[in-house]
Design an enzyme around this catalytic site. Structure first.
Site, mmCIF file in Angstrom:
data_model
loop_
_atom_site.group_PDB
_atom_site.id
_atom_site.type_symbol
_atom_site.label_atom_id
_atom_site.label_comp_id
_atom_site.label_asym_id
_atom_site.label_seq_id
_atom_site.Cartn_x
_atom_site.Cartn_y
_atom_site.Cartn_z
ATOM 1 C CG HIS A 151 22.657 46.556 15.385
ATOM 2 N ND1 HIS A 151 21.836 45.632 15.985
ATOM 3 C CD2 HIS A 151 21.931 47.074 14.360
ATOM 4 C CE1 HIS A 151 20.671 45.586 15.351
ATOM 5 N NE2 HIS A 151 20.703 46.452 14.364
HETATM 6 O O1 RIB Z 1 23.722 44.000 11.412
HETATM 7 C C1 RIB Z 1 24.125 45.206 12.018
HETATM 8 C C2 RIB Z 1 25.525 45.540 11.634
HETATM 9 O O2 RIB Z 1 25.628 45.715 10.216
HETATM 10 C C3 RIB Z 1 26.009 46.883 12.230
HETATM 11 O O3 RIB Z 1 27.396 46.832 12.412
HETATM 12 C C4 RIB Z 1 25.663 47.867 11.157
HETATM 13 O O4 RIB Z 1 26.477 49.045 11.199
HETATM 14 C C5 RIB Z 1 25.991 47.066 9.924
HETATM 15 O O5 RIB Z 1 27.397 47.149 9.720
#
Ligand code: RIB
Ligand code: CA
Length: 308
Positions: A239
């Site tokens: 992500h």
């Molecule tokens: O939902 C995904 C996010 O939450 C990303 O930034 C992951 O590292 C967690 O922090």
């Protein structure tokens, strides 16, 4: 002229991939990396930021901010995805570090010292940015843009049915940031989860002889194990790397202006991001939201960035 940024993050394996992209990219000047409680508790997040920087050994060393616990009684970590140490249980040894300034102080100091020049890329919960807004009355007029990985435009969460993890960790802070009169760009879960990486990503990493190649080969494999065991998936989502890509290669994304907010109550909806989707309402837009990503190009762009 390189774009000056502060990376606010909660490493976290996907945060680590984003740091590996940012710390070596010619278009970015990473002024500071500020730890925030999220994937792992505050003290571990701070330690992991130091570990990642030590392992990557970048050409320019950024300042490091120390995370402090958030105020959310519902907070829970994401070690079930990132490993007990938050870095894929790779077993890194990290030097003891002297007392560090808190992340919100580092953010305020750097922004105040360079009005309009510093953008903040938030890859974790928004605790630090909310605290910076509270700490310095001039912060909102001095900061550049805030780019956030978080929320969900379609209302489907990951940590709950309705909430994305970064927002869920600290909904009150997220709401404060969403309401702040600052240029904000949101890269939501709908977008970042479209870019999937198969196991062959390990073959596409920089050579083992490079610090990035060595480091990522130690942390990424765990993500495939947790996605398989916890989520029943054979590919992984990185992500934060996709959120950072919007900064590096914005042409891969389409943004739209929306009015967005954060639910802070709601037994089933606390931490949900809510957007005004009714037609022709006069609610003013407070967010640029990524609504389209060229997924295949983005996947290739991440690998290109890592191999620069
Ligand atoms: O939902 C995904 C996010 O939450 C990303 O930034 C992951 O590292 C967690 O922090
Ligand atoms: Ca993160």
């Amino acid at each position: 002229m390189a774009r000056r940024i502060i990376l606010d993050c909660d490493p976290g394996i996907d945060d680590s991939v984003a740091l590996s992209m940012a710390l070596f990219h010619r278009s970015l000047d990473v002024v500071a990396i500020t730890a925030v409680e999220g994937n792992v508790p505050a003290e571990m997040a701070t330690k992991n930021v130091q570990t990642v920087i030590e392992q990557l050994d970048p050409p320019r060393l950024p300042r490091i901010g120390a995370a402090t616990p958030n105020d959310n009684p519902d907070y829970r970590d994401a070690c079930f995805i990132h490993g007990r140490d938050g870095l894929g249980e790779a077993g890194f040894v990290t030097a003891d570090h002297h007392q560090r300034h808190f992340s919100e102080k580092i953010i305020c100091d750097e922004v105040r010292a360079a009005p309009g020049e510093i953008d903040i890329v938030c890859l974790g919960p928004l605790t630090n940015v909310a605290r910076a807004i509270q700490r310095d009355p001039h912060f909102v007029e001095n900061v550049g843009e805030i780019i956030m990985m978080g929320g969900s435009f379609n209302g489907i969460g990951n940590i709950t049915q309705t909430a994305e993890f970064n927002i869920y960790c600290d909904p009150e802070s997220a709401r404060d940031v969403f309401h702040a009169p600052v240029k904000k760009t949101l890269i939501p879960l709908d977008i970042t989860s479209q870019v999937q990486f198969a196991m062959n990503v390990l073959d596409l990493l920089p050579k083992q002889s490079t610090s990035v190649g060595r480091f990522l080969r130690r942390v990424i494999p765990y993500l495939f194990r947790s996605y398989h065991e916890q989520l029943g998936l054979e590919a992984v989502q990185i992500h934060d790397a996709i959120a950072l890509l919007q900064v590096i290669e914005p042409q891969l994304f389409e943004l739209e202006a929306w009015a967005g907010d954060v639910e802070v109550k709601g037994e089933l909806t606390r931490g949900m991001t809510v957007f005004e989707k009714r037609r022709a309402r006069n609610t003013s837009h407070n967010l640029e939201v990524a609504r389209v990503v060229a997924a295949s190009d983005a996947r290739q762009a991440v690998m290109r960035c890592l191999n620069t």
